[in-house]
Design an enzyme around this catalytic site. Sequence first.
Site, PDB file in Angstrom:
ATOM      1  CB  SER A 143     102.874  46.542 100.664  1.00 19.49           C
ATOM      2  OG  SER A 143     101.888  47.341 101.434  1.00 19.49           O
ATOM      3  CE1 TYR A 156     103.274  51.517  98.062  1.00 19.17           C
ATOM      4  CE2 TYR A 156     101.487  50.079  98.791  1.00 19.17           C
ATOM      5  CZ  TYR A 156     103.104  50.752  99.080  1.00 19.17           C
ATOM      6  OH  TYR A 156     103.955  50.365 100.179  1.00 19.17           O
TER       7      TYR A 156
HETATM    8  N1  LIG Z   1     105.012  52.714 105.911  1.00 21.55           N
HETATM    9  C1  LIG Z   1     104.197  52.009 105.508  1.00 21.55           C
HETATM   10  O1  LIG Z   1     103.204  51.886 106.086  1.00 21.55           O
HETATM   11  C2  LIG Z   1     104.364  50.856 104.582  1.00 21.55           C
HETATM   12  C3  LIG Z   1     103.733  49.788 104.472  1.00 21.55           C
HETATM   13  C4  LIG Z   1     103.862  48.701 103.777  1.00 21.55           C
HETATM   14  C5  LIG Z   1     105.153  48.996 102.762  1.00 21.55           C
HETATM   15  N2  LIG Z   1     106.063  49.892 102.878  1.00 21.55           N
HETATM   16  C6  LIG Z   1     107.240  50.058 102.097  1.00 21.55           C
HETATM   17  O2  LIG Z   1     108.441  49.967 103.049  1.00 21.55           O
HETATM   18  C7  LIG Z   1     109.480  51.060 102.108  1.00 21.55           C
HETATM   19  C8  LIG Z   1     109.653  52.039 102.893  1.00 21.55           C
HETATM   20  O3  LIG Z   1     108.990  53.070 102.947  1.00 21.55           O
HETATM   21  P1  LIG Z   1     108.825  53.989 104.283  1.00 21.55           P
HETATM   22  O4  LIG Z   1     107.319  53.677 104.898  1.00 21.55           O
HETATM   23  O5  LIG Z   1     110.032  53.802 104.944  1.00 21.55           O
HETATM   24  O6  LIG Z   1     108.552  55.405 103.645  1.00 21.55           O
HETATM   25  P2  LIG Z   1     109.455  56.635 103.623  1.00 21.55           P
HETATM   26  O7  LIG Z   1     108.851  57.689 102.572  1.00 21.55           O
HETATM   27  O8  LIG Z   1     109.612  57.140 105.269  1.00 21.55           O
HETATM   28  O9  LIG Z   1     111.016  56.272 103.268  1.00 21.55           O
HETATM   29  C9  LIG Z   1     111.252  55.765 101.811  1.00 21.55           C
HETATM   30  C10 LIG Z   1     112.440  56.407 101.431  1.00 21.55           C
HETATM   31  O10 LIG Z   1     112.799  55.880  99.945  1.00 21.55           O
HETATM   32  C11 LIG Z   1     113.430  56.980  99.192  1.00 21.55           C
HETATM   33  N3  LIG Z   1     113.019  56.912  97.802  1.00 21.55           N
HETATM   34  C12 LIG Z   1     111.843  57.004  97.278  1.00 21.55           C
HETATM   35  N4  LIG Z   1     111.834  57.049  95.745  1.00 21.55           N
HETATM   36  C13 LIG Z   1     113.181  56.646  95.689  1.00 21.55           C
HETATM   37  C14 LIG Z   1     114.140  56.625  94.586  1.00 21.55           C
HETATM   38  N5  LIG Z   1     113.403  56.653  93.194  1.00 21.55           N
HETATM   39  N6  LIG Z   1     115.511  56.375  94.727  1.00 21.55           N
HETATM   40  C15 LIG Z   1     115.954  56.474  95.779  1.00 21.55           C
HETATM   41  N7  LIG Z   1     115.286  56.717  97.173  1.00 21.55           N
HETATM   42  C16 LIG Z   1     113.977  56.693  96.889  1.00 21.55           C
HETATM   43  C17 LIG Z   1     112.843  58.191  99.733  1.00 21.55           C
HETATM   44  O11 LIG Z   1     113.483  59.391  99.416  1.00 21.55           O
HETATM   45  C18 LIG Z   1     112.572  57.845 101.345  1.00 21.55           C
HETATM   46  O12 LIG Z   1     114.003  58.098 102.097  1.00 21.55           O
HETATM   47  C19 LIG Z   1     108.710  51.226 100.642  1.00 21.55           C
HETATM   48  O13 LIG Z   1     109.123  50.184  99.780  1.00 21.55           O
HETATM   49  C20 LIG Z   1     107.260  51.076 100.940  1.00 21.55           C
HETATM   50  O14 LIG Z   1     106.500  50.980  99.757  1.00 21.55           O
HETATM   51  C21 LIG Z   1     105.690  50.980 103.592  1.00 21.55           C
END
Ligand SMILES: NC(=O)c1ccc[n+]([C@@H]2O[C@H](COP(=O)([O-])OP(=O)(O)OC[C@H]3O[C@@H](n4cnc5c(N)ncnc54)[C@H](O)[C@@H]3O)[C@@H](O)[C@H]2O)c1
Length: 271
Positions: A143, A156
Site C-alpha cells: 500500500s 494497517y
Molecule cells: N482500496 C485501496 O484504497 C487500497 C489501497 C492500498 C492497498 N490496498 C490493498 O489492496 C488489496 C485489495 O483490496 P481492495 O481495495 O480491492 O479491497 P476489497 O475489500 O474490495 O477486496 C478485498 C477482498 O479480499 C477478501 N478477503 C478479505 N479477507 C480475506 C480472508 N481472510 N481470506 C480470503 N479473502 C479475504 C474480501 O472478501 C474481498 O473480496 C488489499 O490487500 C488492500 O489492503 C487497497
Amino acid sequence: MKSFKNKIAVITGAGSGIGQALATELAKKGATLIISDKNADTLSVTENLVQKIGADCYTYVVDVSVEKEITDFASKIIKKFHHIDLLFNNAGFALGKISLKDVKMDDFRKIMDVNVYGVVYHTKAFLNSLLERPEAVIVNISSLFGLVGVADQVPYCTTKFAVRGFTESLRMELMDTNVEVYCVHPGGINTNIYKNAIHYEKNASLDAKFQKALERTSPEQAAKVILKHIEQKDEKVLIGIDAILGDRLARTMPVGYSKIIKRMSDYITKN
Ligand SMILES: NC(=O)c1ccc[n+]([C@@H]2O[C@H](COP(=O)([O-])OP(=O)(O)OC[C@H]3O[C@@H](n4cnc5c(N)ncnc54)[C@H](O)[C@@H]3O)[C@@H](O)[C@H]2O)c1
C-alpha cells in the site's frame, strides 16, 4: 513476462475490488484464472465476469489467514493444474481510523493474520512450483501505507510495511532465479475496502471527506498498471498520484513527512 496468454494465475481476494479487476484484465489477456476469496457469493460474481470474457476460471473459497486451508488449496491446485505461473497475493482488509490506545489486540492479530501471514502462507505454498517454471511472477499488494506510516492506521501500516519487507527481501533471495517479485503500493483505490473496514460506521463521514479531497483510482485502472509493470519487468509499482507523491516525500523527508501528512489530513478533516 511478455504475455499472459495461456498462463495460470492465482488471485486471492478476487471477489471484489483490485482482485476482481485483476481477474477480468488477465482474462482479457488470455490467462487461466484460479480465483479465491472467503466470500463465496462475491467470488461467483467474479467467476461470471471472467467466463463472459471467455477465459477458463476455477473458484476456491478459502480464508487466507488459515495456514492449513492454504496448504490444502495449493496441493489441490498443483495436483489439478501441475503448475501455476503467477501468484497475486491481494486479499486484505483495513480496520479504519482508530488510535493505537483504542485498538483491540484481537483486531491487531486478525489484520496481521490476513494481510501478512496470508501472503507468507501462499508464497511458501506455491514457491517450489513457481521455481520450476521458465518464467514466473509473485505480486504482493502492499500500500501507500507501506511507504509512509500514518496516525490512526498503526495496525494497517504495520501489515503493509511487513508485506513490503517480505517482498523486497524475497526479491533479492530469488534474484538469480526465474521468479520475479513485485511489490505494489496503491494509493486510494475506489473499492469496498473502506466500507468493509471494522470501524467504518464511526468513520463514514470522515471517509466521504477524504474521498472528495483525494480522488481515488478505479480498480480497473489499478489492475492495468500492475499488469503493465509485469510486462515491463518493473518490480516496484506505485498506483495513483498519491502513491507517487507519498513515495517521494518519504524518500526525501524520511522524518519530516509525518508533519506534512498530518497537516494535510487535519485540513481535510476540519473542512
Ligand atoms: N482500496 C485501496 O484504497 C487500497 C489501497 C492500498 C492497498 N490496498 C490493498 O489492496 C488489496 C485489495 O483490496 P481492495 O481495495 O480491492 O479491497 P476489497 O475489500 O474490495 O477486496 C478485498 C477482498 O479480499 C477478501 N478477503 C478479505 N479477507 C480475506 C480472508 N481472510 N481470506 C480470503 N479473502 C479475504 C474480501 O472478501 C474481498 O473480496 C488489499 O490487500 C488492500 O489492503 C487497497
